[in-house]
Design a protein around this motif. Structure first.
Motif, PDB file in Angstrom:
ATOM      1  N   ASP A   3       0.858  -1.183   0.000  1.00  0.00           N
ATOM      2  CA  ASP A   3       0.000   0.000   0.000  1.00  0.00           C
ATOM      3  C   ASP A   3       0.898   1.238   0.000  1.00  0.00           C
ATOM      4  N   TRP A   4       0.794   2.079  -1.041  1.00  0.00           N
ATOM      5  CA  TRP A   4       1.661   3.251  -1.152  1.00  0.00           C
ATOM      6  C   TRP A   4       1.478   4.202   0.032  1.00  0.00           C
ATOM      7  N   GLU A   5       0.270   4.301   0.560  1.00  0.00           N
ATOM      8  CA  GLU A   5       0.036   5.189   1.700  1.00  0.00           C
ATOM      9  C   GLU A   5       0.842   4.733   2.909  1.00  0.00           C
ATOM     10  N   ASN A   6       0.971   3.436   3.089  1.00  0.00           N
ATOM     11  CA  ASN A   6       1.796   2.936   4.186  1.00  0.00           C
ATOM     12  C   ASN A   6       3.255   3.331   3.976  1.00  0.00           C
ATOM     13  N   LEU A   7       3.736   3.184   2.741  1.00  0.00           N
ATOM     14  CA  LEU A   7       5.113   3.575   2.430  1.00  0.00           C
ATOM     15  C   LEU A   7       5.324   5.070   2.624  1.00  0.00           C
ATOM     16  N   ARG A   8       4.333   5.866   2.242  1.00  0.00           N
ATOM     17  CA  ARG A   8       4.447   7.322   2.378  1.00  0.00           C
ATOM     18  C   ARG A   8       4.571   7.728   3.849  1.00  0.00           C
ATOM     19  N   HIS A   9       3.812   7.086   4.698  1.00  0.00           N
ATOM     20  CA  HIS A   9       3.901   7.380   6.128  1.00  0.00           C
ATOM     21  C   HIS A   9       5.229   6.898   6.706  1.00  0.00           C
ATOM     22  N   PHE A  10       5.699   5.760   6.217  1.00  0.00           N
ATOM     23  CA  PHE A  10       6.991   5.256   6.663  1.00  0.00           C
ATOM     24  C   PHE A  10       8.117   6.220   6.262  1.00  0.00           C
ATOM     25  N   LEU A  11       8.066   6.745   5.051  1.00  0.00           N
ATOM     26  CA  LEU A  11       9.060   7.726   4.608  1.00  0.00           C
ATOM     27  C   LEU A  11       9.072   8.945   5.526  1.00  0.00           C
ATOM     28  N   ALA A  12       7.891   9.395   5.919  1.00  0.00           N
ATOM     29  CA  ALA A  12       7.808  10.559   6.798  1.00  0.00           C
ATOM     30  C   ALA A  12       8.446  10.269   8.155  1.00  0.00           C
ATOM     31  N   VAL A  13       8.251   9.055   8.659  1.00  0.00           N
ATOM     32  CA  VAL A  13       8.870   8.673   9.933  1.00  0.00           C
ATOM     33  C   VAL A  13      10.385   8.642   9.785  1.00  0.00           C
ATOM     34  N   GLY A  14      10.863   8.057   8.689  1.00  0.00           N
ATOM     35  CA  GLY A  14      12.303   7.994   8.466  1.00  0.00           C
ATOM     36  C   GLY A  14      12.940   9.368   8.364  1.00  0.00           C
ATOM     37  N   ARG A  15      12.228  10.312   7.772  1.00  0.00           N
ATOM     38  CA  ARG A  15      12.771  11.659   7.622  1.00  0.00           C
ATOM     39  C   ARG A  15      12.675  12.469   8.912  1.00  0.00           C
ATOM     40  N   ALA A  16      11.566  12.325   9.619  1.00  0.00           N
ATOM     41  CA  ALA A  16      11.372  13.130  10.830  1.00  0.00           C
ATOM     42  C   ALA A  16      12.075  12.537  12.041  1.00  0.00           C
ATOM     43  N   GLY A  17      12.190  11.217  12.094  1.00  0.00           N
ATOM     44  CA  GLY A  17      12.824  10.575  13.236  1.00  0.00           C
ATOM     45  C   GLY A  17      11.908  10.357  14.418  1.00  0.00           C
ATOM     46  N   LEU A  40       2.593  -1.542   7.341  1.00  0.00           N
ATOM     47  CA  LEU A  40       3.704  -1.803   6.428  1.00  0.00           C
ATOM     48  C   LEU A  40       4.612  -2.903   6.977  1.00  0.00           C
ATOM     49  N   GLU A  41       4.880  -2.862   8.262  1.00  0.00           N
ATOM     50  CA  GLU A  41       5.716  -3.906   8.866  1.00  0.00           C
ATOM     51  C   GLU A  41       5.048  -5.278   8.731  1.00  0.00           C
ATOM     52  N   PRO A  47      10.365  -6.039  11.197  1.00  0.00           N
ATOM     53  CA  PRO A  47      10.355  -4.736  11.879  1.00  0.00           C
ATOM     54  C   PRO A  47      11.185  -3.729  11.087  1.00  0.00           C
ATOM     55  N   LEU A  48      10.625  -2.555  10.873  1.00  0.00           N
ATOM     56  CA  LEU A  48      11.301  -1.512  10.106  1.00  0.00           C
ATOM     57  C   LEU A  48      11.804  -0.378  10.982  1.00  0.00           C
ATOM     58  N   VAL A  49      11.183  -0.203  12.133  1.00  0.00           N
ATOM     59  CA  VAL A  49      11.501   0.933  13.000  1.00  0.00           C
ATOM     60  C   VAL A  49      11.635   0.443  14.427  1.00  0.00           C
ATOM     61  N   GLU A  50      12.673   0.890  15.087  1.00  0.00           N
ATOM     62  CA  GLU A  50      12.848   0.637  16.513  1.00  0.00           C
ATOM     63  C   GLU A  50      12.281   1.834  17.256  1.00  0.00           C
ATOM     64  N   ARG A  51      11.234   1.601  18.025  1.00  0.00           N
ATOM     65  CA  ARG A  51      10.543   2.676  18.731  1.00  0.00           C
ATOM     66  C   ARG A  51      11.227   2.946  20.066  1.00  0.00           C
ATOM     67  N   LEU A  52      11.885   4.081  20.165  1.00  0.00           N
ATOM     68  CA  LEU A  52      12.567   4.499  21.382  1.00  0.00           C
ATOM     69  C   LEU A  52      11.683   5.484  22.141  1.00  0.00           C
ATOM     70  N   THR A  61      16.832  -3.513   8.119  1.00  0.00           N
ATOM     71  CA  THR A  61      15.844  -3.734   7.055  1.00  0.00           C
ATOM     72  C   THR A  61      15.115  -2.435   6.725  1.00  0.00           C
ATOM     73  N   GLY A  62      14.800  -1.683   7.770  1.00  0.00           N
ATOM     74  CA  GLY A  62      14.111  -0.420   7.560  1.00  0.00           C
ATOM     75  C   GLY A  62      14.905   0.543   6.697  1.00  0.00           C
ATOM     76  N   MET A  63      16.233   0.575   6.874  1.00  0.00           N
ATOM     77  CA  MET A  63      17.065   1.464   6.069  1.00  0.00           C
ATOM     78  C   MET A  63      17.045   1.057   4.599  1.00  0.00           C
ATOM     79  N   GLN A  64      17.040  -0.250   4.341  1.00  0.00           N
ATOM     80  CA  GLN A  64      16.982  -0.723   2.963  1.00  0.00           C
ATOM     81  C   GLN A  64      15.631  -0.383   2.328  1.00  0.00           C
ATOM     82  N   VAL A  65      14.556  -0.595   3.080  1.00  0.00           N
ATOM     83  CA  VAL A  65      13.221  -0.271   2.565  1.00  0.00           C
ATOM     84  C   VAL A  65      13.087   1.236   2.363  1.00  0.00           C
TER      85      VAL A  65
END
Length: 291
Positions: A3-17, A40-41, A47-52, A61-65
């Protein structure tokens, strides 16, 4: 298929941190971002993101995706730009990013004239101090105060924006330059050329208060609290303000209209660029001086 919307939200998380930062960037709530990320996960079964406690960190894996998703996003924007470039009707929406002072006090004041000239174009103006990404579709056209770089940009010089120092006529220390207090920018904007010019103008004199926008600086100067750096077209128009001399010399950045090279053939985008180029060039204060 993902789902592209899931990827779009994941991109935003990767950019914002952070989830909250991604939510602000996308204009959605925190729960929506968290739900999309979990979906998306589940799709990739990893797992793509480690929630701190205060941040989100991409897993290996998250960095590759993330890199693959950025490439998909770039391709999607390119498809959209090529499709829009083929439009021939002067009807539709064009987004334009401009520095806050110009968006509020120049473009908005002339919007009725633009609408009369192009009733079929919906011009969406965003007031942005930062440089938006044209390649990422954050705007179709941008007005910038520095010459754009990058092979994907097509730029046109449309004028210049002279600044000067101003203070209210009722400012108590108006006649004593040694006692002037200045209105500056917030520390995070300290690298802006305008902020540096204000600091150079102030020298050893105090920066009494700090604001983030030209409109705030204007209101603070009108209140009589100190000396502000304002665009001359704005400061000269108010008779309650006095233009002052700056020891740092003149500050007059050029103005550029820029779009992505893929959109330069779009008739609707070209109409916006031509209209505002002519408007700026014909303005007695902002237009380029005759040679």
């Amino acid at each position: 298929m993902f789902d592209w919307e899931n990827l779009r939200h994941f991109l935003a998380v990767g950019r914002a941190g952070t989830l909250s930062g991604a939510a602000r960037a996308l204009g959605v709530d925190h729960a929506t971002v968290s739900r999309r990320l979990a979906a998306l996960e589940n799709e990739v079964q990893a797992p793509l993101v480690e929630r701190l406690p205060r941040a989100c960190r991409l897993t290996s894996t998250g960095m590759q995706v993330f890199e693959q998703a950025k490439a998909m996003e770039t391709a999607a924007f390119a498809i959209e730009r090529h499709a829009r470039a083929g439009q021939t009707a002067l009807k539709g929406r064009v987004s334009l990013s401009a520095p806050p002072a110009l968006a509020t006090h120049f473009l908005a004041a002339r919007m009725a004239d633009f609408q009369a000239a192009y009733p079929g174009i919906q011009l969406a103006v965003s007031s942005e101090a930062r440089q938006v990404s044209l390649a990422s579709g954050e705007a179709d056209v941008a007005i910038r105060m520095v010459r754009p770089k990058g092979a994907s940009n097509v730029a046109r010089r449309i004028g210049r924006l002279p600044f000067a120092l101003y203070a209210s006529r009722r400012y108590p220390d108006l006649r004593d330059p040694s006692r002037w207090a200045f209105i500056g920018y917030e520390p995070q904007r300290g690298r802006l050329p305008l902020a540096q010019w204000i600091n150079a103008s102030a020298g050893q004199r105090a920066i009494r208060c700090q604001f983030s926008s030209t409109s705030d600086h204007l209101m603070a100067a009108l209140s009589g609290c100190g000396v502000a750096a304002l665009p001359c077209f704005l400061g000269d128009a108010d008779r309650t303000l006095v233009r002052l001399e700056s020891p740092a010399g003149p500050f007059c950045p050029e103005l550029w209209l820029v779009t992505h090279r893929d959109l330069k053939r779009a008739k609707i985008v070209r109409a916006v660029i031509d209209y505002w180029s002519e408007t700026f060039l014909n303005d007695p204060q902002l237009g380029l001086p005759a040679r």
